[in-house]
Design a protein around this motif. Structure first.
Motif, short mmCIF file in Angstrom:
data_model
loop_
_atom_site.label_atom_id
_atom_site.label_comp_id
_atom_site.label_asym_id
_atom_site.label_seq_id
_atom_site.Cartn_x
_atom_site.Cartn_y
_atom_site.Cartn_z
N THR A 1 49.03 13.41 63.58
CA THR A 1 49.26 14.45 62.58
C THR A 1 49.58 13.84 61.22
O THR A 1 50.10 12.72 61.13
N ILE B 1 47.38 15.23 68.22
CA ILE B 1 46.59 16.41 68.63
C ILE B 1 45.43 15.90 69.47
O ILE B 1 44.67 15.03 69.04
N LEU C 1 48.12 22.04 68.81
CA LEU C 1 47.49 22.22 67.51
C LEU C 1 48.28 23.18 66.63
O LEU C 1 48.51 22.91 65.44
N ASP D 1 53.10 11.98 66.66
CA ASP D 1 52.53 13.18 67.27
C ASP D 1 51.01 13.11 67.26
O ASP D 1 50.41 12.74 66.26
N ALA E 1 51.32 21.53 65.10
CA ALA E 1 50.95 20.63 64.01
C ALA E 1 50.60 21.43 62.75
O ALA E 1 50.95 21.03 61.63
N GLN E 2 49.91 22.54 62.93
CA GLN E 2 49.56 23.39 61.79
C GLN E 2 50.80 23.96 61.11
O GLN E 2 50.88 24.02 59.88
N GLN F 1 53.78 22.57 61.08
CA GLN F 1 54.40 21.45 60.36
C GLN F 1 53.76 21.29 58.99
O GLN F 1 54.46 21.14 57.98
N GLU F 2 52.44 21.29 58.96
CA GLU F 2 51.72 21.08 57.71
C GLU F 2 51.94 22.25 56.75
O GLU F 2 52.11 22.04 55.54
#
Length: 314
Positions: A274, A190, A297, A188, A300-301, A303-304
């Protein structure tokens, strides 16, 4: 470091075995890398299985060939690459907590799949906190690790362990969660602020092509080989570099910057891989094929956030 405490005695360190905690924070403005485990997923699971908090240092064993002896009663967990695990010559499961006794010999073979194995000990190693509150080993900078000089573990090294009065429950990772390090790898990405330097034809080529991980890759960066990526303009003024940044140098072959990356650089950056995708990348051998896909974005945020909530909220 409390050297007189019993722990692990290193018999064979393998190709490269490093102490890695979650990495240094607040040091990049000093030109220092963050370090930390290449595969946070496997590293975090090793610590979770023995009940350790997030920042606890574990061993990162690259390419196997590792052997050590227990000097006291310990609970350990082995995760990551598919290396055979034997204790006193008897095969043992990975991704589970194991109780070992004084004099037990632990041997890790060379991985059938994956690259890096993680070994965590309940209670962690008894180490004096290093630069930035971290003991992560950074060979290039000569910081961290057992001796504080960035060196890898050597035969004869003694790793003292914090005393644990009674060992905890023997946790085990659910089988359905085990990662497959042989699955096709799609990372992935960003998109970055310098996207306008890359023509649409280049972006199409990047996301529709297959790249190969080259043997020149290391803890600083994953060097790829594949279709050339053209970009506009001259080299940029050097600026800060994030984890996972995809630099495109003059030869058009992308480099994914990793845990031990330099802190600044002037090559155009197409975007950033990511953190969760970097975990999967860390377990691929040179010659592995890689593809990419764009990700928003906010996705991805999320996921984290889920990843950190699971491992830091235990």
């Amino acid at each position: 470091m409390t050297a007189d405490l019993p722990g692990l005695s290193i018999i064979k360190p393998g190709f490269m075995t490093l102490l890695q905690d979650s990495g240094r924070r607040g040091v990049m403005h000093q030109g220092l890398a963050c370090g930390g485990p290449m595969d946070r997923h496997a590293w975090a699971w090793a610590n979770r299985l023995v009940g350790n908090p997030w920042h606890t240092a574990a061993l990162e064993v690259s390419f196997g060939g590792f052997e050590c002896m227990a000097e006291t009663h310990l609970q350990i967990a082995i995760t990551g690459a598919d290396s055979s695990l034997h204790i006193n010559g008897s095969p043992q499961p990975r991704w589970t907590a194991l109780n070992i006794n004084p004099g037990d010999r632990l041997v890790l073979g060379h991985p059938a799949s994956g690259v890096r194995v993680y070994l965590a000990v309940e209670g962690g190693f008894a180490l004096t906190s290093g630069l930035g509150g971290s003991n992560s080993t950074l060979v290039r900078e000569g910081t961290g690790g057992l001796r504080g000089d960035g060196s890898a573990l050597q035969a004869g090294d003694h790793l003292p362990c914090n005393t644990v009065k009674s060992h905890g429950i023997q946790r085990q990772m659910p089988e359905q969660w085990l990662p497959d390090y042989t699955a096709p790898l799609v990372l992935d990405v960003i998109m970055g602020a310098q996207l306008d330097r890359f023509p649409s034809s280049t972006l199409h080529r990047f996301f529709s092509s297959c790249y190969t991980l080259t043997p020149r890759s290391d803890r600083m960066g994953a060097r790829l080989s594949g279709p050339v990526l053209e970009h506009h303009g001259v080299t940029l003024i050097s600026e800060g570099i994030s984890l996972g940044a995809i630099q495109v140098p003059a030869d058009g072959q992308p480099i994914i910057l990793l845990q031990d990356r330099q802190t600044v650089g002037g090559y155009p950056k197409l975007g950033a891989v990511t953190p969760r995708s970097l975990d999967a990348l860390a377990q691929r051998m040179p010659g592995s094929e890689i593809r990419f896909r764009p990700i928003a974005l906010h996705e991805a945020q999320e996921q984290e956030k889920r990843f950190l909530a699971f491992f830091q909220g235990q």
